[in-house]
Scaffold this active site. Structure first.
Site, PDB file in Angstrom:
ATOM      1  N   ASP A 252      33.514  20.984   6.436  1.00 11.29           N
ATOM      2  CA  ASP A 252      33.491  22.118   5.194  1.00 11.29           C
ATOM      3  C   ASP A 252      33.122  23.196   6.182  1.00 11.29           C
ATOM      4  O   ASP A 252      32.361  23.324   7.553  1.00 11.29           O
ATOM      5  CB  ASP A 252      32.978  21.166   4.084  1.00 11.29           C
ATOM      6  N   ASP A 253      33.172  24.143   4.974  1.00 12.31           N
ATOM      7  CA  ASP A 253      32.521  25.710   5.127  1.00 12.31           C
ATOM      8  C   ASP A 253      31.805  25.861   6.444  1.00 12.31           C
ATOM      9  O   ASP A 253      30.632  24.985   6.214  1.00 12.31           O
ATOM     10  CB  ASP A 253      32.363  25.880   4.040  1.00 12.31           C
TER      11      ASP A 253
END
Ligand SMILES: *[C@@H]1O[C@H](CO)[C@@H](O)[C@H](O)[C@H]1NC(C)=O
Ligand SMILES: *[C@@H]1O[C@H](CO)[C@@H](O)[C@H](O)[C@H]1NC(C)=O
Ligand SMILES: *[C@@H]1O[C@H](CO)[C@@H](O)[C@H](O)[C@H]1NC(C)=O
Ligand SMILES: *[C@@H]1O[C@H](CO)[C@@H](O)[C@H](O)[C@H]1NC(C)=O
Ligand SMILES: *[C@@H]1O[C@H](CO)[C@@H](O)[C@H](O)[C@H]1NC(C)=O
Length: 448
Positions: A252-253
């Site tokens: 994810d980010d």
């Protein structure tokens, strides 16, 4: 036995000392100085407390005893807890103030996979509930609440969350509560995390929330691209957070600046501000540099520079939602290089996701002054997708010296914009009309 230990510790005094000296090099801008480094006079080893690094023995009691000793003896200058080479399986535990957790070369701290015993703690007030599931949430593997002067460092030892068991619970929808982060500090200040490798976090990797003066540098954060929600570093309702010289490759980010969500985040009202991210390299199916989507307390004064992204979903992602409220202001991203990404720049006013149905639909976020400059991309499928909110246009957006080249093929990457306003100087391919009207050129001037 004691003599042997002493010599082990001596070796590490030395390594540690040379290591701090290493921190101040040349005129390169660094985070050093934000949190003064304390040399710990008192040093203990986890093996003094019965710690066994055989990968089998559960070391929870050893870690809790060691921390108890640090907390209650309160040695002047604080205490260094040495974790020698070996694999130390343990349940989650709390750190205490004025301590250094030092992972030697070859030291691995492994989170137990016995999720049935994992402690639950109260939800964060700015979230009102767990981020994934209603109610409380599992405590992070390594946790700190209300602390000051804490260092996690060493010789690039590993903190391993063994997260696959949690990812599978998420995939099978059998999670009862929100998954644990790998390392979380709540309400703490004066935190340094450096020269550690983080692997396979169950959820977000490093989560400073309601913190100030946090330095994260020379870390490596690794999780498979398909691991759900394994954000790298999420400064959340925190100020003076400096992240640099790190490699992050997760599911994810890589870095996402947050500040709570919807009515809970608005009521708590704690912004994230003065967040610096520099010299970070990595890849993710989601975003390299993100703000949001939880931004209800506001996010201001963010600077991300010298970022290199490969094989990723999005370069920069500013994301919020109706019901979030909050002010997102003065965000600068510069010297960003990206290669093989789906979308270069994404701004989204409708990311979805609410804690419950009690959010106020009139609580619109206010987004202003986003500066995106000196950005270069190759193999970019779509240059920009920038959608504000009707009746809450995002303004003061400046794109300057942005070149995003497409994949080889007939169509160049495109821009798609709505409810945003700003200017573009030396941007290729030619951006959307919302960024090219002459009267908006002030959007770029106001930042300089
Ligand atoms: C660890 O910290 C959490 C949060 O402050 C607290 O709820 C919990 O009781 C602590 N656990 C121990 C063993 O001290
Ligand atoms: C640890 O890793 C960092 C970042 O990758 C690197 O700069 C540093 O030289 C390594 N330190 C040691 C002692 O190996
Ligand atoms: C914008 O943020 C930067 C830090 O990223 C800060 O140095 C600068 O003072 C801020 N500008 C304003 C007008 O607050
Ligand atoms: C434009 O950005 C690139 C990096 O993407 C940088 O190398 C170059 O110096 C910039 N040009 C100007 C005029 O700032
Ligand atoms: C925007 O404002 C107009 C006029 O106040 C209103 O009619 C419309 O419903 C609003 N749109 C949204 C999406 O809130």
């Amino acid at each position: 036995m004691f003599r042997a230990l002493a010599s082990v510790l001596l070796c590490c005094f030395f390594l540690e000392a040379s290591f701090w000296v290493h921190f101040s090099y040349g005129d390169l801008t660094t985070c050093s100085g934000i949190v003064p480094m304390t040399e710990r006079g008192d040093k203990i080893s986890i093996t003094d407390f019965g710690g066994v690094g055989d990968g089998q023995t559960l070391n929870t009691i050893a870690f809790r005893k060691a921390i108890y000793r640090i907390q209650h003896l309160r040695r002047r200058g604080g205490t260094l807890l040495f974790v020698p080479s070996g694999v130390y399986l343990t349940d989650s535990f709390n750190l205490t103030s004025h301590m250094t957790l030092y992972l030697a070369r070859g030291a691995v701290m492994k989170a137990t996979q016995d999720t049935s015993n994992w402690p639950l703690i109260a939800p964060l007030p700015s979230y009102g509930r767990g981020r994934e599931r209603p109610g409380g949430r599992y405590m992070s593997f390594i946790h700190g609440d209300g602390l000051e002067d804490v260092v996690i460092t060493g010789e690039n030892g590993t903190i391993d969350g063994q997260g696959d068991i949690w990812w599978n619970m998420w995939r099978q929808r059998t999670l009862q509560f929100t998954r644990p982060s790998l390392v979380e500090f709540v309400n703490s200040r004066g935190i340094v995390i450096s020269n550690v490798i983080f692997r396979n976090s169950p959820f977000w990797n490093i989560h400073p929330v309601y913190c100030s003066d946090v330095v994260i540098r020379y870390v490596t954060i690794l999780a498979p691209p398909d691991s759900p929600n394994t954000d790298g570093i999420d400064p959340d309702s925190s100020s003076n957070v400096c992240i640099e010289d790190s490699f992050i490759s997760t599911g994810d980010d890589l870095v996402a600046v947050k500040s709570g969500w919807d009515e809970y985040g608005i009521a708590y009202g704690r912004p994230s501000s003065y967040i610096t991210v520099r010299r970070v390299t990595g890849s993710t199916p989601f975003a390299g540099v993100a703000v949001g989507s939880e931004t209800s307390g506001g996010v201001e004064n963010v600077l991300a520079e010298n970022i290199n992204l490969y094989n990723s979903g999005v370069g920069v992602h500013i994301k919020t939602n109706i019901g979030r409220g909050g002010v997102i202001k003065n965000i600068t991203v510069s010297e960003l290089f990206m290669e093989n990404v789906r979308t270069g720049i994404k701004v989204a006013g409708d990311t979805g996701d609410h804690p419950d149905n009690n959010f106020n639909p009139n609580a619109l976020p206010y987004v202003k002054d986003l500066m995106l400059k000196n950005i270069w991309g190759v193999n970019v499928q779509r240059a920009g997708w920038m959608h504000g909110i009707e009746n809450a246009t995002f303004t003061g957006i400046c794109l300057s010296n942005v070149t995003l080249q497409g994949t080889t093929g007939p169509r160049p990457p495109s821009w798609n914009c709505n409810a945003i306003r700003g200017a573009a100087i030396e941007v290729s391919p030619r951006p959307c009309a919302e960024l090219t009207s002459v009267e908006q050129s002030g959007s770029c001037a106001s930042h300089s």
